[in-house]
Design an enzyme around this catalytic site. Sequence first.
Site, PDB file in Angstrom:
ATOM      1  N   TYR A  77       0.750  -1.394   0.024  1.00  0.00           N
ATOM      2  CA  TYR A  77       0.180   0.035   0.121  1.00  0.00           C
ATOM      3  C   TYR A  77       0.838   1.234   0.012  1.00  0.00           C
ATOM      4  CZ  TYR A  77      -3.937  -2.997   0.942  1.00  0.00           C
ATOM      5  OH  TYR A  77      -5.029  -3.896   0.920  1.00  0.00           O
ATOM      6  N   GLU A  97     -14.711  -8.921  -1.694  1.00  0.00           N
ATOM      7  CA  GLU A  97     -13.169  -8.982  -1.012  1.00  0.00           C
ATOM      8  C   GLU A  97     -13.099 -10.437  -0.693  1.00  0.00           C
ATOM      9  OE1 GLU A  97     -11.315  -6.373   1.558  1.00  0.00           O
ATOM     10  OE2 GLU A  97      -9.433  -6.762   1.193  1.00  0.00           O
ATOM     11  N   HIS A 116      -6.038   3.049   0.398  1.00  0.00           N
ATOM     12  CA  HIS A 116      -5.837   2.943   1.513  1.00  0.00           C
ATOM     13  C   HIS A 116      -5.550   4.321   2.601  1.00  0.00           C
ATOM     14  CE1 HIS A 116      -4.643  -0.273   4.621  1.00  0.00           C
ATOM     15  NE2 HIS A 116      -5.672  -0.841   3.760  1.00  0.00           N
ATOM     16  N   GLU A 149     -10.563   2.396  -4.272  1.00  0.00           N
ATOM     17  CA  GLU A 149     -11.185   1.882  -3.038  1.00  0.00           C
ATOM     18  C   GLU A 149     -10.601   2.943  -1.856  1.00  0.00           C
ATOM     19  OE1 GLU A 149     -10.682  -2.299  -2.045  1.00  0.00           O
ATOM     20  OE2 GLU A 149     -10.013  -2.045  -0.156  1.00  0.00           O
TER      21      GLU A 149
HETATM   22 CO    CO Z   1      -8.752  -1.500   1.590  1.00  0.00          CO
END
Ligand code: CO
Length: 339
Positions: free
Chosen positions: A144, A322, A195, A219
């Site tokens: 991330y 997910e 994130h 997201e």
């Molecule tokens: Co996420």
Amino acid sequence: APEGINLVVVKVETSEPGLYGLGCGTFAYRHLAVKLVVEEYLKPLLVGRNVENIEDLWQLMNQNGYWRNGPIENNAISGVDMALWDIKGKMANMPLYQLFGGKCREGIPVYRHADGRDLSELCENIERFHEMGITNIRCQCGGYGGYGNTPATAPKGAQPGVYLDSRSYIRNTVKLFEGIRNKLGYEINLVHDVHERIAPIEAIKLARELEPFDLLFLEDPVPIEQTDWLARMREQTSIPIAEGELFNNPVEWRKLISERLIDYIRVHLSQVGGITPARKLQIFAEQFGVRTAWHGPGDMSPLAHAANIHIDLAAPNFGVQEWSGIEPPNFVIQELKGP
Ligand code: CO
């Protein structure tokens, strides 16, 4: 703690021999606090009460401590709530999706997460998932924030950790998605998870620049505290937005859904207090054309994954699920067989 993840599972026993339920209360990074709330506060409150009255017991657990909607309390409540639904299903001799109105679909499309050190390794991993039949894939390079491929910005003497250069992260991410589309075409649905790691105005820039690559959704583009920015993002880009894996409180999602500022609601079932509030949220979102994409990371128990999928099966506004790939990969299907 499989793979070092501290899972919290609550078992509720009844006066009926052999009739019990299991629920997920996993807040992996505060697991001892959740355990304490369950054992010291919820257990004495609940022993002797009727397991049939899930809604009333949920309200009791939620209001009993006066201050509410925090992640530790919500996870403790979720552990009990899911266990009560488990008991309800056993009493009815039906899987939960039947109690929720029956199936809207025969299977649950999932998205998997692909990473890689560079574009070619990432594309190999995407193709590996695609060969398994997965058509929705979340992509990034180097974890991330893309810290594997961004220059270090930490000052001399700084503590070890991730130091994000958000501007190079944005440039690299746009280049990455251009590269994926050039290599693999447009058949696979791509997702990217910000994130919540960049400033809101940077997230708007990233969303606009990713638009040509036809993402399924972007997201968590903004942090939980900055969701008012989503109205600005909406004015500037048609990229679908998924938000909410950190949400705890209904006021955090109510406006985003009723003003149609997001396309997918992404809460983590145990963080909002279990199946009871999540079902209400799913039905609320349906009224506004917002679909579900429940959080399904590795740091929650198989019980929570099963709870996600029971709601998914019965939800007309299900979007995508997910799936973090707990092995064996078919365990949820086996759980769902039921009577
Ligand atoms: Co996420």
